[in-house]
Design a protein around this motif. Structure first.
Motif, short mmCIF file in Angstrom:
data_model
loop_
_atom_site.label_atom_id
_atom_site.label_comp_id
_atom_site.label_asym_id
_atom_site.label_seq_id
_atom_site.Cartn_x
_atom_site.Cartn_y
_atom_site.Cartn_z
N UNK A 178 -16.09 10.06 10.32
CA UNK A 178 -15.03 9.06 10.21
C UNK A 178 -13.75 9.71 9.71
N UNK A 179 -12.65 9.27 10.30
CA UNK A 179 -11.33 9.73 9.87
C UNK A 179 -10.51 8.50 9.49
N UNK A 180 -9.83 8.60 8.36
CA UNK A 180 -9.00 7.50 7.88
C UNK A 180 -7.79 8.08 7.16
N UNK A 181 -6.69 7.36 7.21
CA UNK A 181 -5.53 7.80 6.44
C UNK A 181 -5.10 6.68 5.50
N UNK A 182 -4.56 7.11 4.36
CA UNK A 182 -4.03 6.20 3.36
C UNK A 182 -2.62 6.68 3.05
N UNK A 183 -1.67 5.76 3.13
CA UNK A 183 -0.29 6.10 2.84
C UNK A 183 0.27 5.18 1.77
N UNK A 184 1.07 5.75 0.90
CA UNK A 184 1.75 4.99 -0.15
C UNK A 184 3.24 5.02 0.16
N UNK A 185 3.83 3.84 0.31
CA UNK A 185 5.20 3.74 0.80
C UNK A 185 6.03 2.81 -0.07
N UNK A 186 7.33 2.85 0.17
CA UNK A 186 8.27 1.98 -0.54
C UNK A 186 8.13 0.54 -0.08
N UNK A 188 -1.39 10.31 2.18
CA UNK A 188 0.03 10.60 2.29
C UNK A 188 0.76 9.95 1.11
N UNK A 189 1.17 10.78 0.19
CA UNK A 189 1.90 10.29 -0.97
C UNK A 189 3.39 10.33 -0.67
N UNK A 190 3.83 9.45 0.22
CA UNK A 190 5.24 9.42 0.59
C UNK A 190 6.09 8.89 -0.57
N UNK A 191 5.46 8.17 -1.46
CA UNK A 191 6.19 7.50 -2.53
C UNK A 191 5.32 7.45 -3.78
N UNK A 192 5.90 7.71 -4.93
CA UNK A 192 5.26 7.66 -6.25
C UNK A 192 4.08 8.62 -6.38
N UNK A 193 4.25 9.80 -5.82
CA UNK A 193 3.22 10.84 -5.85
C UNK A 193 2.68 11.06 -7.26
N UNK A 194 3.56 11.17 -8.23
CA UNK A 194 3.13 11.49 -9.60
C UNK A 194 2.19 10.43 -10.16
N UNK A 195 2.44 9.17 -9.86
CA UNK A 195 1.60 8.08 -10.37
C UNK A 195 0.27 7.98 -9.65
#
Length: 158
Positions: free
Chosen positions: A36-44, A6-13
């Motif tokens: 296996x299921x895993x999620x990775x999120x990038x946030x402010x 989940x690229x909630x923030x800084x998708x371009x980078x």
């Protein structure tokens, strides 16, 4: 393996980095089952500070948080055999702005820092911890081992 990024923030980078490949590499290195299921999120910073306060009772942003779903001590062999069963490892949440600030502090690149945080978060989901000195030594050695193997296979961020 089902990896949700989940690229909630800084998708371009972040989209240019091999996040999914590194997640698959770490999970294989740790012998996690194929289901296996895993999620990775990038946030402010604000979002991770909110999560840090709510779940760790600490003020301000941190670099990475991990939220375990199915336990690291669950019977992985049974879950591997039951193909219809999803092994929900958990969620890793990373603050890229904190990672970027740490590059100046540690002399790393943005990719190296994000890679280290991702490996660190995933290892927490796999049962590693660093609350005690001996646990920290084990976890840090495993991080270094994984990042070295990742770099040797042509991955970046090590």
């Amino acid at each position: 393996m089902d990896i949700q990024i989940n690229y909630e923030y800084r998708r371009e980078d972040l989209e240019a980095l091999p996040i999914g490949d590194l997640v698959r590499f770490v999970l294989a290195f740790e012998d996690r089952p194929f289901n296996t299921e895993v999620s990775v999120s990038f946030v402010t910073d604000g979002k991770i500070a909110e999560l840090n306060g709510k779940y760790r009772h600490k003020d301000g942003p941190t670099d990475v948080l991990s939220f375990e779903c199915d336990g690291a001590d669950d019977d992985l062999s049974a879950m591997t055999l039951a193909q219809e069963t999803v092994f929900e490892l958990g969620d890793v949440v990373i603050a890229p702005d904190v990672a970027e600030r740490q590059t100046r502090e540690f002399g790393t690149t943005f990719e190296e820092e994000v890679s280290l945080l991702l490996v660190h978060g995933l290892l927490h989901l796999c049962g590693y911890d660093h609350m005690e000195d001996d646990e920290a030594e084990v976890m840090e050695a495993r991080e270094a081992e994984i990042l070295k193997a990742w770099a040797a296979r042509g991955g970046e961020g090590a």
